[in-house]
Write an enzyme that holds these catalytic residues in place. Structure first.
Site, PDB file in Angstrom:
ATOM      1  CE  LYS A  36     118.583  90.781 -26.032  1.00 15.23           C
ATOM      2  NZ  LYS A  36     119.078  91.382 -24.588  1.00 15.23           N
ATOM      3  CG  ASP A  63     116.550  90.330 -22.500  1.00 14.01           C
ATOM      4  OD1 ASP A  63     116.013  89.736 -21.552  1.00 14.01           O
ATOM      5  OD2 ASP A  63     117.602  90.391 -22.716  1.00 14.01           O
ATOM      6  CE  LYS A  65     118.166  87.441 -19.272  1.00 19.41           C
ATOM      7  NZ  LYS A  65     118.200  88.731 -20.188  1.00 19.41           N
ATOM      8  CG  ASP A  68     108.949  90.336  -7.537  1.00 24.17           C
ATOM      9  OD1 ASP A  68     108.284  90.208  -6.505  1.00 24.17           O
ATOM     10  OD2 ASP A  68     109.524  91.525  -7.563  1.00 24.17           O
ATOM     11  CB  ILE A  69     105.360  87.503  -5.438  1.00 29.21           C
ATOM     12  CG1 ILE A  69     104.870  89.135  -5.598  1.00 29.21           C
ATOM     13  CG2 ILE A  69     106.468  87.387  -4.395  1.00 29.21           C
ATOM     14  CD1 ILE A  69     104.189  89.543  -4.705  1.00 29.21           C
ATOM     15  N   PRO A  70     104.381  85.949  -8.007  1.00 36.14           N
ATOM     16  CG  PRO A  70     102.911  83.772  -7.751  1.00 36.14           C
ATOM     17  CD  PRO A  70     104.118  84.916  -7.103  1.00 36.14           C
ATOM     18  CB  THR A  72     105.225  91.301  -8.501  1.00 38.34           C
ATOM     19  OG1 THR A  72     104.695  91.888  -7.205  1.00 38.34           O
ATOM     20  CG2 THR A  72     105.998  92.750  -8.919  1.00 38.34           C
ATOM     21  CB  THR A 122     124.662  81.131 -21.294  1.00 40.52           C
ATOM     22  OG1 THR A 122     124.398  82.542 -21.302  1.00 40.52           O
ATOM     23  CG2 THR A 122     123.590  80.370 -22.336  1.00 40.52           C
ATOM     24  NE  ARG A 213     129.053  91.831 -27.354  1.00 40.36           N
ATOM     25  CZ  ARG A 213     129.597  91.022 -26.536  1.00 40.36           C
ATOM     26  NH1 ARG A 213     130.463  91.269 -25.578  1.00 40.36           N
ATOM     27  NH2 ARG A 213     129.189  89.628 -26.198  1.00 40.36           N
TER      28      ARG A 213
END
Ligand code: C5P
Length: 243
Positions: A36, A63, A65, A68-70, A72, A122, A213
């Protein structure tokens, strides 16, 4: 759910320096794990590092995430697919139009990344949600956003292992569940509060386990990975879930 024999473990390459990530990548085996690449490493090392990992044969979960607007977000997912990543994620809170735009942009590709949604981070508790005008308990929102993602044609969600069982029941067998917060029984928890062992997370319905970790900070990362693999095939104790 995952296909038989494919690696379930996704090693989070969370390093402050690029050389640490490069060294671990060189030691890992793409047949045994995926990797990742998150905001920190991507911001330091950029798309070239992603291409290097893909070129070395790793399935890469990018990753970032996107939220933004669709148009973009769809374009960013397209750019991620051009890098050859195996999985990319967006925020479900971007809404149905954004999720659909991302899915539609990837649809024409014969080989495309898995498109995964982040539901509720989370790190957010009920009081944090209330502070941003979203009353209710996190688990209810997680379920609502996961169903939004599934209805928009996304492949799955990132979730806590504690949510995996309910999401598996509501979203079906083919919806991919990607869970961080995984700790071998003997490992330090660090800042993860509600953890499960690798085997317990899979028993709860997780398809892929994001583990950082316990591997990256171990004196011998390959031995740590081997111990997690052993945990995955060992029989589950009765009380497999750590509180
Ligand atoms: O080191 P550790 O195993 O805790 O790393 C977990 C990884 O999963 C980190 O890269 C972290 O950012 C990510 N993650 C998480 N919880 C979420 C979503 C992502 O820990 N809800």
């Amino acid at each position: 759910m995952t296909g038989h024999g494919e690696p379930r473990i996704i090693v989070a390459l969370d390093f402050a320096d690029v050389s640490g990530a490069e060294a671990l990548l060189a030691a890992l085996d793409p047949a045994r794990c995926r990797v990742k690449i998150g905001k920190e490493l991507f911001t330091r090392a950029g798309p070239r590092f992603v291409e290097r990992a893909v070129g070395a044969g790793f399935g890469v979960f990018l990753d970032l995430k996107f939220h933004d607007i669709p148009n973009t977000v769809a374009a960013a997912c397209d750019a991620a697919a051009d890098l050859g990543v195996w999985m990319v994620n967006v925020h479900a809170q971007g809404g149905p139009a954004m999720l659909a735009a991302a899915r539609e942009r990837l649809a024409p590709r014969t080989v495309r990344p898995l498109l995964i949604a982040v539901t509720v981070l989370t790190s957010l508790e009920a009081a944090d949600l209330a502070a941003i005008g979203c009353p209710g308990e996190p688990p209810q929102r997680v379920l609502l956003l996961a169903e939004l993602a599934r209805n928009a044609g996304l492949d799955g969600v990132v979730c806590s292992p504690q949510e995996a069982r309910a999401l598996r029941a509501s979203c079906g067998a083919d919806f991919r569940l990607v869970t961080p917060g995984v700790r071998p029984a003997s490992a330090e928890r660090h800042d993860q509060k509600r953890v499960m062992t690798p085997a317990a997370a899979v028993a709860a319905g997780a398809d892929y386990l994001v583990i950082g970790r316990p591997i990256t900070a171990a004196a011998d990362p390959l031995a740590a990975l081997a111990a997690i693999e052993a945990d995955l095939v060992a029989p589950l104790p009765d009380a497999a879930v750590s509180a």
